[in-house]
Structure formats: C-alpha cells, structure tokens
Design an enzyme around this catalytic site. Structure first.
Site, short mmCIF file in Angstrom:
data_model
loop_
_atom_site.label_atom_id
_atom_site.label_comp_id
_atom_site.label_asym_id
_atom_site.label_seq_id
_atom_site.Cartn_x
_atom_site.Cartn_y
_atom_site.Cartn_z
N LYS A 196 0.85 -1.20 0.00
CA LYS A 196 0.00 0.00 0.00
C LYS A 196 0.88 1.25 0.00
O LYS A 196 1.92 1.28 0.67
CB LYS A 196 -0.91 -0.02 1.23
CG LYS A 196 -1.99 1.06 1.24
CD LYS A 196 -2.91 0.90 2.45
CE LYS A 196 -4.01 1.96 2.48
NZ LYS A 196 -4.92 1.81 3.65
N SER A 255 -9.70 1.75 2.49
CA SER A 255 -8.80 2.46 1.59
C SER A 255 -7.72 1.58 0.96
O SER A 255 -7.08 2.02 0.00
CB SER A 255 -8.15 3.60 2.34
OG SER A 255 -7.34 3.12 3.41
N SER A 291 -9.97 -0.38 6.76
CA SER A 291 -9.38 -0.27 5.42
C SER A 291 -8.73 -1.52 4.87
O SER A 291 -8.46 -1.59 3.68
CB SER A 291 -8.38 0.87 5.38
OG SER A 291 -9.06 2.08 5.19
N1 GLN Z 1 -13.16 4.49 6.20
C1 GLN Z 1 -12.51 4.84 7.43
C2 GLN Z 1 -12.04 6.26 7.36
O1 GLN Z 1 -12.14 6.84 6.36
C3 GLN Z 1 -11.37 3.92 7.71
C4 GLN Z 1 -10.20 4.14 6.85
C5 GLN Z 1 -9.02 3.31 7.22
O2 GLN Z 1 -9.16 2.27 7.85
N2 GLN Z 1 -7.86 3.80 6.88
O3 GLN Z 1 -11.56 6.80 8.31
#
Ligand code: GLN
Length: 480
Positions: A77, A152, A176
């Site tokens: 990532k 994400s 994410s």
């Molecule tokens: N969707 C959540 C956020 O936007 C989690 C994102 C993540 O786990 N990085 O904060």
C-alpha cells in the site's frame, strides 16, 4: 480461477521444482494484462530492477539460505515507506516523494526474499472506504468493473483478486483492510494494536491504525503475518512480543469453537449479506460449534460518531506537517504562511480538507469537552464491551452492511460513505484483532465475514479461519 497460493509457490521454489524468475514473470504478465482496466498500482517497479532483485534472491538460494518469502510477489500500500519506490499515500501533496528509509515491515519482507513489485492505490491518506478518493484515479473491482474494490487499501485487494500479487500489505485505521477484503473475496487481518510495527507508515490516526497482511487464503495470510509481526525498537507502541508463529496453525476443531454472533453486527445488513453469514454460522453449528445469538453489542450505535471524532482529531494533528517545507509538493509564496496555504490548498483533496477542519474543531477550546473528550470516554465504553464479549467467544459479524457499491454510489455524501464502516471501527477502537475472509458470492459479488477475538488471539482467529475456509471451499479464489 485459482492461481497457486503463496505457500504452495514457496514450497516449489524452495524444493527447486519451480524457478522463481518464471513465477515472477508470469505475475508481471498478468499485471500488464489487467492494469489498463483495474488500475490497482500507483507505481510499478521497472522490470530491470525486478529482474535484479530476482537474481539476488536466487543467489541466496544457491548459497543454501531458505528465506520464507523467496520469490513471492508482494504489493505494498502506498502509505508504507519504501526507499526504492515513491510513496505518496494517494495524495498529490506527496507526489514524487521517495522516502530515505524503508518501513520496518518492508525491511522484514526484503530480508525474507520477497519481490516488492509496486505500490498500490488508496484513498488519499487512507481516508475513505472505496479507493475512489485517491488523488490519482479510482481502482476497479476485478469481480465487477462497475463496482469499487473497497478502501482504503483497495489497490492491494484488487491486485490480489486478479492475481497481480501473491501477498499484499494494507493498513487498517477503521476497516481499510477488511472492507476491501470483503469486496474482493480476499483475506485480510487487522492485527492487535501494537503487534505490527507502524514505523514508516504515513500516519492518519495513530491510536487506531495497524499495518496488516492481505492474501488470497488464510494460510498465506499467516505466512505474511509471521514475517511482519513482533516488537520493533523503532516503534515504541509495539508490544514486547516475538513475531507470531501462526503459519503452522491447524484448522480449529468445531466442537471446541465458541462464536458470538451479536444481532447488532448482522441485522442491519443487506439481505444477501445477512443470508450468507447466517448460513455459514449454521454450518459451523452443524459441525458442532457453539454459536451464541443473544449476546448484544449495544455500544455499536455510537461507534461511528466516536471513531470519526477521534480519527479526525488525530488526522488534523498528523497532517499539520505538510506545510511545504519538508516534502516535495511546494507552491512558493513570499511568506511562510503563504507557502503553507498555497501548498495545502492545492496539495490536499476536498475530503482531506473536510477532515482537517472537523478534527481541528473537535480539539478547539470550547468544543473539546463536548467533542474530543466525550469521544475518548465513549471509546472506553465501547472497548470495555468488546473486550468483555471477546473473553468468552470469538465475535462474528458482517464486514460491510452492503454488497460492493457501484463506482460513484457512495461518495456524493460523506455520511453515506462513513456508514460503510459501521461494523469495522469497533475493532480499532478496542485494539482487538479482526480477520476478514470470504463466505460466499451473490450473483458474482463477493461477501465477507469478520471474526474478532481478544488481544493477541491471532493464532486462534487463523485456526477458526482455516475451519471456515474448509467449509466454504473459497481458499485461493481469484477473479477471471
Ligand atoms: N473508512 C474509514 C475512514 O475513512 C477507515 C479508513 C481506514 O481504515 N484507513 O476513516
């Protein structure tokens, strides 16, 4: 389609029955074929440097070394620092930035002979649930090109799902790793807080997030977890524990398995999601597992408000460093404030700006008690409830309330986007591990389930995951 699983590849490479160069080149072919449409990678290593790395690892084998990931292709990532590839966290503000060091997890991959072929697409600074909020482009779901791969860590999940990598790294602040795993029929783990080093992870919300392994099967995920986990002197929040040894775990005996399935983690899910998980729980029961349906997780009602208040406060503080001084994306103005304003106005996307404003607000004089402090207290209550339940049973539930959304469907309204995280944020607020794995398909769309356990129960979750896989027969599936 079922490409070889990572642990099968490694057996063949170490026994000499497969040449690692052939394996790597075959995956690169697949990447070339698929990337035009899927767009999982922000950066790919040049073929010449991949070949040089293959030669290096092959030399190690010749010398008699047996690195645990020899020749396995890993996608990383883009918020995880690599000294040999740009690291942008999906943001324009870091475009062209090449870190002067490797994240601890990357260093550990390299020491075990992994071939890191590229950096994967993500929502900007890991803020999002669909990978559509990347500053570069949205990634498509290999199972259905009109749908998102989740986010994400959507690039990592999509690459795995089309066979563009053997293993991948993601990060999970509030879901994410798990949402993308659920949307792509891959497997992902949000480890116990402190089990995996965050050194070199571009921070979003430090008290919530962990780097974690992603794979196409539970066994492969265990292989990767064992390499990246364990205490790191460079990250003071890592626990003083050795790396896990989950790769040797056996499938759980269903007769000694206790699973709690609180209605709050299932009832509000779309019918096909609910049906698939209910069916799987029924199969576990018929194999002899105890499934308990009447334990409640009442604090889940407040989980999203608590999570977003804390995450955004930490984000606002973390993102203050991008002022045009330290990192490459700069618009020069005559004053410091001018430079910072120009850089930040142009470098950050709209969702990131929205979150900075909300985060700063909840920490401001006059709002702090009502917002940040209230959320910190709420977090404690949620955590107590989750920890208490996890002492008696593994906790099973949906990962996402819905099937993979269509592109564009969820990003018009922030609240609609945040609602996708309802089931995942509690593990981050509590620090407990959560494993996501596929349970079924509904007209070709993957459905995932999550299993949470008490802190440091990774081996137990992996055993339970192996059992679930033996019932679903979905280990190793990939999109055609
Ligand atoms: N969707 C959540 C956020 O936007 C989690 C994102 C993540 O786990 N990085 O904060």
């Amino acid at each position: 389609m079922r490409p070889l699983q990572a642990h099968e590849v490694i057996n063949e490479v170490l026994s000499g029955s497969m040449d690692l160069e052939d394996h790597v080149l075959q995956i690169l072919e697949r990447v070339k074929e698929k990337e035009d449409t899927i767009r999982a990678f922000i950066a790919l290593a040049p073929e010449s440097s991949i070949r040089a790395r293959v030669r290096e690892v092959r030399e190690w084998l010749r010398e008699g070394r047996r690195p645990r990931l020899a020749g396995l292709v890993v996608a990383v990532k883009d918020n995880i620092s690599t000294s040999f590839l740009p690291t942008t966290a999906g943001s324009r503000i870091l475009e062209g930035y090449v870190p002067p060091f490797d994240a601890t997890v990357v260093r550990r991959l390299m020491e075990e002979g992994a071939i890191v072929i590229g950096k994967t697409n993500m929502d900007e600074f890991a803020m999002g649930s669909t990978t559509e909020l990347s500053a570069y482009w949205p990634t498509r779901n290999p199972w259905d090109l009109e749908r998102v791969p989740g986010g994400s860590s959507g690039g990592s999940a999509a690459a795995l799902a089309y066979g563009g990598a053997d293993l991948a790294l993601g990060s999970d602040t509030g879901g994410s790793i798990r949402l993308p795993a659920a949307y792509t029929a891959t497997v992902g783990l949000k480890p116990t807080y402190g089990l995996v080093s965050r050194y070199g992870l571009i921070p979003y919300a430090n008290s919530l997030e962990q780097i974690g392994p992603m794979a196409r099967s539970v066994r492969d995920l265990a292989l990767l977890l064992d390499v990246i986990s364990g205490h790191d002197p460079r990250d003071a929040t890592t626990l003083r524990v050795p790396p896990t040894s989950t790769f040797i775990a056996k499938p759980a005996d269903p007769r000694s398995l206790r699973v709690c399935a609180p209605p709050e983690l299932l009832e509000a899910s779309e019918p096909p999601v609910k049906a698939a998980i209910t069916k799987l729980l029924g199969r576990l029961e018929s194999e002899g597992a105890a499934v308990i349906y009447d334990r409640h997780l009442t604090t889940i009602d407040d989980a999203l408000a608590v999570y977003y208040t804390i995450a955004l406060a930490e984000a606002a503080s973390n993102l203050a460093r991008y002022d045009g001084k330290l990192y490459p994306f700069v618009r020069i103005a005559p004053t410091y404030t001018g430079t910072a304003t120009e850089t930040r106005s142009r470098g950050f996307g709209p969702e990131v700006k929205r979150r900075i404003i909300m985060g700063v607000t909840s920490l401001s004089e006059g709002y702090r008690d009502e917002l940040y402090m209230a959320a910190a207290k709420g977090r404690r209550v949620i955590r107590d409830e989750v920890l208490a339940m996890s002492r008696n049973c593994l906790i099973a539930g949906s990962v996402s309330p819905v099937l993979p959304p269509r592109l564009g469907e969820r990003i018009t309204d922030p609240l609609k986007l945040y609602a996708l995280d309802i089931y995942t944020v509690i593990a981050n607020l509590s620090g407990v591990p959560s494993l996501t794995l596929p349970v079924d398909f509904y007209s070709d769309l993957p459905i995932g389930m999550q299993l949470m356990g008490p802190p440091l129960s990774e081996a137990q979750l992996i055993s339970a995951g192996l059992l679930v896989e033996s019932l679903t027969g979905l280990a190793g599936v990939a999109a055609p």
